[in-house]
Design an enzyme around this catalytic site. Sequence first.
Site, PDB file in Angstrom:
ATOM      1  N   ASN A   9       0.905  -1.315  -0.064  1.00 36.93           N
ATOM      2  CA  ASN A   9      -0.049   0.107   0.119  1.00 36.93           C
ATOM      3  C   ASN A   9       0.901   1.001   0.158  1.00 36.93           C
ATOM      4  OD1 ASN A   9      -1.835   1.938   0.613  1.00 36.93           O
ATOM      5  ND2 ASN A   9      -2.310   1.263   2.623  1.00 36.93           N
ATOM      6  N   LYS A  11       0.319   4.312  -0.197  1.00 30.08           N
ATOM      7  CA  LYS A  11      -0.330   5.475   0.470  1.00 30.08           C
ATOM      8  C   LYS A  11      -0.085   6.716  -0.819  1.00 30.08           C
ATOM      9  CE  LYS A  11      -0.089   3.234   4.719  1.00 30.08           C
ATOM     10  NZ  LYS A  11      -0.045   3.482   6.022  1.00 30.08           N
ATOM     11  N   HIS A  94      -9.596   1.811   4.236  1.00 29.06           N
ATOM     12  CA  HIS A  94      -8.360   1.974   4.957  1.00 29.06           C
ATOM     13  C   HIS A  94      -8.570   2.850   6.326  1.00 29.06           C
ATOM     14  CE1 HIS A  94      -3.977   2.698   6.261  1.00 29.06           C
ATOM     15  NE2 HIS A  94      -3.889   1.464   5.672  1.00 29.06           N
ATOM     16  N   GLU A  96      -7.149   5.066   7.326  1.00 24.53           N
ATOM     17  CA  GLU A  96      -6.643   6.615   7.202  1.00 24.53           C
ATOM     18  C   GLU A  96      -7.772   7.063   6.479  1.00 24.53           C
ATOM     19  OE1 GLU A  96      -2.640   5.796   5.131  1.00 24.53           O
ATOM     20  OE2 GLU A  96      -2.024   5.148   7.279  1.00 24.53           O
ATOM     21  N   GLU A 166      -5.774  -4.616  10.349  1.00 20.22           N
ATOM     22  CA  GLU A 166      -5.012  -3.542  10.500  1.00 20.22           C
ATOM     23  C   GLU A 166      -5.080  -2.860  11.907  1.00 20.22           C
ATOM     24  OE1 GLU A 166      -2.561  -2.492   6.793  1.00 20.22           O
ATOM     25  OE2 GLU A 166      -4.360  -1.206   6.884  1.00 20.22           O
ATOM     26  N   GLY A 172       2.410   2.233  10.871  1.00 20.05           N
ATOM     27  CA  GLY A 172       3.170   3.277  10.511  1.00 20.05           C
ATOM     28  C   GLY A 172       4.060   3.723  11.765  1.00 20.05           C
ATOM     29  N   SER A 212       2.868  -2.456  10.314  1.00 20.34           N
ATOM     30  CA  SER A 212       4.487  -2.464  10.409  1.00 20.34           C
ATOM     31  C   SER A 212       4.903  -3.647  10.306  1.00 20.34           C
ATOM     32  CB  SER A 212       4.806  -2.054  11.897  1.00 20.34           C
ATOM     33  OG  SER A 212       4.389  -0.673  12.041  1.00 20.34           O
ATOM     34  N   GLY A 233       2.711  -1.272   4.127  1.00 21.00           N
ATOM     35  CA  GLY A 233       2.834   0.244   4.112  1.00 21.00           C
ATOM     36  C   GLY A 233       4.484   0.496   3.650  1.00 21.00           C
ATOM     37  N   GLY A 234       4.827   1.261   4.690  1.00 21.95           N
ATOM     38  CA  GLY A 234       6.247   1.666   4.548  1.00 21.95           C
ATOM     39  C   GLY A 234       7.210   0.668   3.771  1.00 21.95           C
TER      40      GLY A 234
HETATM   41  P1  PGA Z   1       2.694   0.269   7.574  1.00 19.74           P
HETATM   42  O1  PGA Z   1       1.163   0.437   7.017  1.00 19.74           O
HETATM   43  O2  PGA Z   1       2.946  -0.969   7.040  1.00 19.74           O
HETATM   44  O3  PGA Z   1       3.483   1.231   7.277  1.00 19.74           O
HETATM   45  O4  PGA Z   1       2.276   0.184   9.054  1.00 19.74           O
HETATM   46  C1  PGA Z   1       0.132  -0.538   6.790  1.00 19.74           C
HETATM   47  C2  PGA Z   1      -0.937  -0.226   6.180  1.00 19.74           C
HETATM   48  O5  PGA Z   1      -1.508   1.008   6.651  1.00 19.74           O
HETATM   49  O6  PGA Z   1      -1.513  -0.639   5.273  1.00 19.74           O
END
Ligand code: PGA
Length: 249
Positions: A9, A11, A94, A96, A166, A172, A212, A233-234
Site C-alpha cells: 500500500n 499510500k 483503510h 486512514e 490492521e 506506521g 508495521s 505500507g512503509g
Molecule cells: P505500515 O502500513 O506497514 O506502514 O504500518 C500498513 C497499512 O497502513 O496498510
Amino acid sequence: MRKKIIAGNWKMNQTPKQAKELCTLLKDKVNTKEADVVFCVPFVDLYPVLEALQGTDIAVGAENMYFAESGAYTGEISAAMLKEMGVKYVIIGHSERREYFGETDETVNQKVKKALESGLLPILCCGETLAQRETGITIEWVRIQIKCGLFGISAEDAKKVTIAYEPIWAIGTGKTATSAQAQEVCAAIRQVLTELYGKDVAEEMRIQYGGSVNGKNAAELFAMPDIDGGLVGGASLKEEFADIVHYNK
Ligand code: PGA
C-alpha cells in the site's frame, strides 16, 4: 490451501516517475507465482505502474474508489474507470480514509458492493484503535466492521473479498502486533465469516495482517493459521518488500 496475498500500500507516495523507478527496482525481485503480489498505488501512478509491470504476475490495485457509477462527484474515481485501465484490486475502508476522509461502515459497504459489481477485487480493511484494544472491545469492534462492510454481499461474491486486519496502533508506528495478537483477531474474523457464509466460504477467504510488517517479522506473522499474507505500507516502498514476499525462504 489458501494462496498468500501480499499487497503493498504505497499510500500518498511516489510521483509517476518515482513509481516507475520503484517498479524497476522491485519487479524482478517480487515476481512470483507462489503468492499473489499486488501493488496498490495512487491513482496517478496506475498507468505508469501497469505499464512497468507488464509481463509480470504482479497485480495492480487502487487505494480507494467511489461507489457511484458516474456523475457529479468532483475529484472522485469510479470502479469502471479502474477496471477499464486493468486494475484488479482496490483497497476499501483503510483506517486512514476512515479517520481523515470521513469514510463510514456504510460508505465502505457501498464501495465493496460497487467494486464487486464492477469486477474489482476488494481488500476490505478493519482494525481497532489503541483505546479500543485497551478497553477490551477489539473483537466486538472488528466483528461489527466486518458485518457492516459485507452487509448484503452474497457468499459467491464474498469469496472475492480479501480482509485486511490492521490494528491502527500498529500502522506506521513500528509497533507490530505480536503474531498471537494478530492471529487471535484474524481467527475471530474467520469466525464471523463462518457465521455469515458458512465454513467452506470462510475457509476460502483470505485475511491479511497489516501494521508495521517488515522483512523480519513477516515469516512469523504469515505462519499463523488464519493469516494469509499482509498489507504492507512503509516496507512496500523499499527493496525490503522482496523479503516480505519471500518470507518463507
Ligand atoms: P505500515 O502500513 O506497514 O506502514 O504500518 C500498513 C497499512 O497502513 O496498510
